[in-house]
Design a protein around this motif. Structure first.
Motif, PDB file in Angstrom:
ATOM      1  N   HIS A  37      -1.762 -27.353   5.889  1.00 33.39           N
ATOM      2  CA  HIS A  37      -1.640 -28.055   6.474  1.00 33.39           C
ATOM      3  C   HIS A  37      -1.409 -28.716   7.411  1.00 33.39           C
ATOM      4  O   HIS A  37      -2.432 -28.026   8.561  1.00 33.39           O
ATOM      5  CB  HIS A  37      -0.233 -28.450   5.847  1.00 33.39           C
ATOM      6  N   HIS A  39       0.375 -29.291  10.344  1.00 31.07           N
ATOM      7  CA  HIS A  39       1.249 -28.700  11.687  1.00 31.07           C
ATOM      8  C   HIS A  39      -0.011 -27.446  12.177  1.00 31.07           C
ATOM      9  O   HIS A  39      -0.786 -27.176  11.987  1.00 31.07           O
ATOM     10  CB  HIS A  39       1.856 -27.747  10.831  1.00 31.07           C
ATOM     11  N   HIS A  42      -2.113 -24.621  12.594  1.00 33.54           N
ATOM     12  CA  HIS A  42      -2.606 -24.545  11.294  1.00 33.54           C
ATOM     13  C   HIS A  42      -4.019 -25.266  11.640  1.00 33.54           C
ATOM     14  O   HIS A  42      -5.134 -25.051  10.309  1.00 33.54           O
ATOM     15  CB  HIS A  42      -2.135 -24.603  10.267  1.00 33.54           C
ATOM     16  N   HIS A  93       5.140 -27.226   1.221  1.00 35.34           N
ATOM     17  CA  HIS A  93       5.838 -26.817   2.283  1.00 35.34           C
ATOM     18  C   HIS A  93       6.176 -28.427   3.161  1.00 35.34           C
ATOM     19  O   HIS A  93       7.320 -28.868   3.207  1.00 35.34           O
ATOM     20  CB  HIS A  93       5.066 -26.425   2.884  1.00 35.34           C
ATOM     21  N   ASP A 114       1.508 -22.197   4.504  1.00 35.01           N
ATOM     22  CA  ASP A 114       3.253 -21.760   4.941  1.00 35.01           C
ATOM     23  C   ASP A 114       3.126 -22.599   3.808  1.00 35.01           C
ATOM     24  O   ASP A 114       2.260 -23.744   3.707  1.00 35.01           O
ATOM     25  CB  ASP A 114       3.910 -22.776   6.006  1.00 35.01           C
ATOM     26  N   ASP A 331       6.681 -25.393  12.914  1.00 32.47           N
ATOM     27  CA  ASP A 331       7.761 -25.852  11.860  1.00 32.47           C
ATOM     28  C   ASP A 331       8.441 -24.296  11.827  1.00 32.47           C
ATOM     29  O   ASP A 331       8.290 -23.521  12.281  1.00 32.47           O
ATOM     30  CB  ASP A 331       7.509 -26.267  10.407  1.00 32.47           C
TER      31      ASP A 331
END
Ligand SMILES: [Zn+2]
Length: 332
Positions: A37, A39, A42, A93, A114, A331
């Motif tokens: 994802h 964020h 990552h 997420h 996540d 996050d």
């Protein structure tokens, strides 16, 4: 079983050397690099080969300035390599977040990235493969029994009630929430109540991506644009001290995060309300997911207290062990 190793000591990135696949690795060398994802913790710093991620993840990364090569991989659509099959499943997420399912002759592995179950209302849901799982690598950011999330309807109502109460009294309600994921969850709740909003400039472009993917975020404008009178303001915590926020004389602040469940956080921040809305799975749902998937082996990662989760899993008869060191993500 598939062999794997951590990319480095801080628990970020998992490498499957025999399959030449990297999961959320920061540096792609000779790997097929799959990103769960968008964020920041990552997403790779450098790419030598195209990364593989869901279309929404790629679009969010581009909106945040990613300039590398990529290949978009739809959920549930296998990507075949010489020695493995890679399939993305929605992780619940944030928009685009994926669990990464790897199958090979040596077995399979599901890496959650996540994840949140039940899923965030501004995500594609959270779904697991139907096949038996050999290795399950699960994040447990909130892996303590004190973390049990309240129902989504309750949290949405808390957000709307806070906004309405303070707008009616002539204050600007300010929600402290991350620009990607949490911010849109707050917006989604306020949009249903038709409350107009102002968004931090860095979050604004990300909202456009959410809308492209069909999520309604209501009536909103950028923080930089004119007056905030009669609008709820949604900004990350670090923007609270900025000039444009400081000059709002009548303001009330709500901290929106899973960490808001901790009483200690109230003392660290001068805030008027804590709304414990998280975009991660809570302790009890995590145990339930393992119970449902019945993996042969579970590894717990991204947790400040992986031993606690493993203890409860082992007590329930599961083979579980911690993986890597904890590092707080972007996050929560
Ligand atoms: Zn995340």
């Amino acid at each position: 079983m598939i062999q794997f190793e951590l990319e480095h000591a801080h628990g970020h990135g998992i490498v499957l050397p025999e399959l030449k696949i990297g999961l959320d690795t920061r540096f792609s060398q000779h790997l097929i690099q799959v990103i769960s994802h968008a964020h920041a913790d990552h997403v790779p710093h450098k790419t030598k080969r195209p990364i593989l991620a869901s279309p929404a993840t790629i679009d969010l990364m581009i909106a945040r300035g990613f300039k590398g090569d990529y290949e978009k991989l739809d959920f549930y659509t296998p990507f075949e390599t010489d020695v493995a099959r890679i399939t993305l499943f929605p992780a619940g997420h944030i928009l685009g977040s994926a669990q990464i399912f790897i199958e090979s002759e040596k077995g399979n592995l599901l890496y959650t990235g996540d994840f949140k179950y039940p899923a965030s209302p501004v995500s594609e849901g959270c779904f697991f493969p139907e096949k038996p799982i050999d290795i399950f690598i699960a994040e447990a950011t909130f892996g303590l029994p004190i973390y049990k999330w309240k129902p989504q309807e309750f949290l949405d109502k808390s957000i709307v009630d806070f906004a309405k109460k303070h707008l009616n009294n002539g204050y600007t309600p300010i929600f402290l929430a991350y620009n990607l994921g949490k911010g849109q969850e707050v917006m989604h709740a306020l949009a249903k109540a038709e409350i107009p909003m102002t968004i931090h400039d860095a979050g604004f472009e990300l909202c456009k991506v959410y809308e492209q993917y069909g999520f309604h975020l209501g009536n909103y404008k950028k923080l930089g644009d004119s007056s905030h009178q009669g609008r709820a303001l949604i900004i990350p915590s670090n923007a609270l001290d900025s000039g444009s926020v400081q000059k709002i004389s009548k303001q009330k602040v709500a901290y929106v995060s899973g960490w808001a469940a901790l009483e200690a956080r109230r003392q660290q921040m001068i805030i008027d309300a804590r709304i414990p809305l998280s975009d991660h799975i809570d302790f009890y749902e995590l145990l339930r997911v393992v119970e449902q998937l019945k993996p042969k082996k579970t590894y717990i990662t991204h947790s400040p207290n992986p031993d606690m989760v493993c203890y409860f899993l082992q007590k329930n008869g599961f083979d579980a062990q911690p993986l890597g060191e904890h590092e707080r993500g972007e996050d929560s």
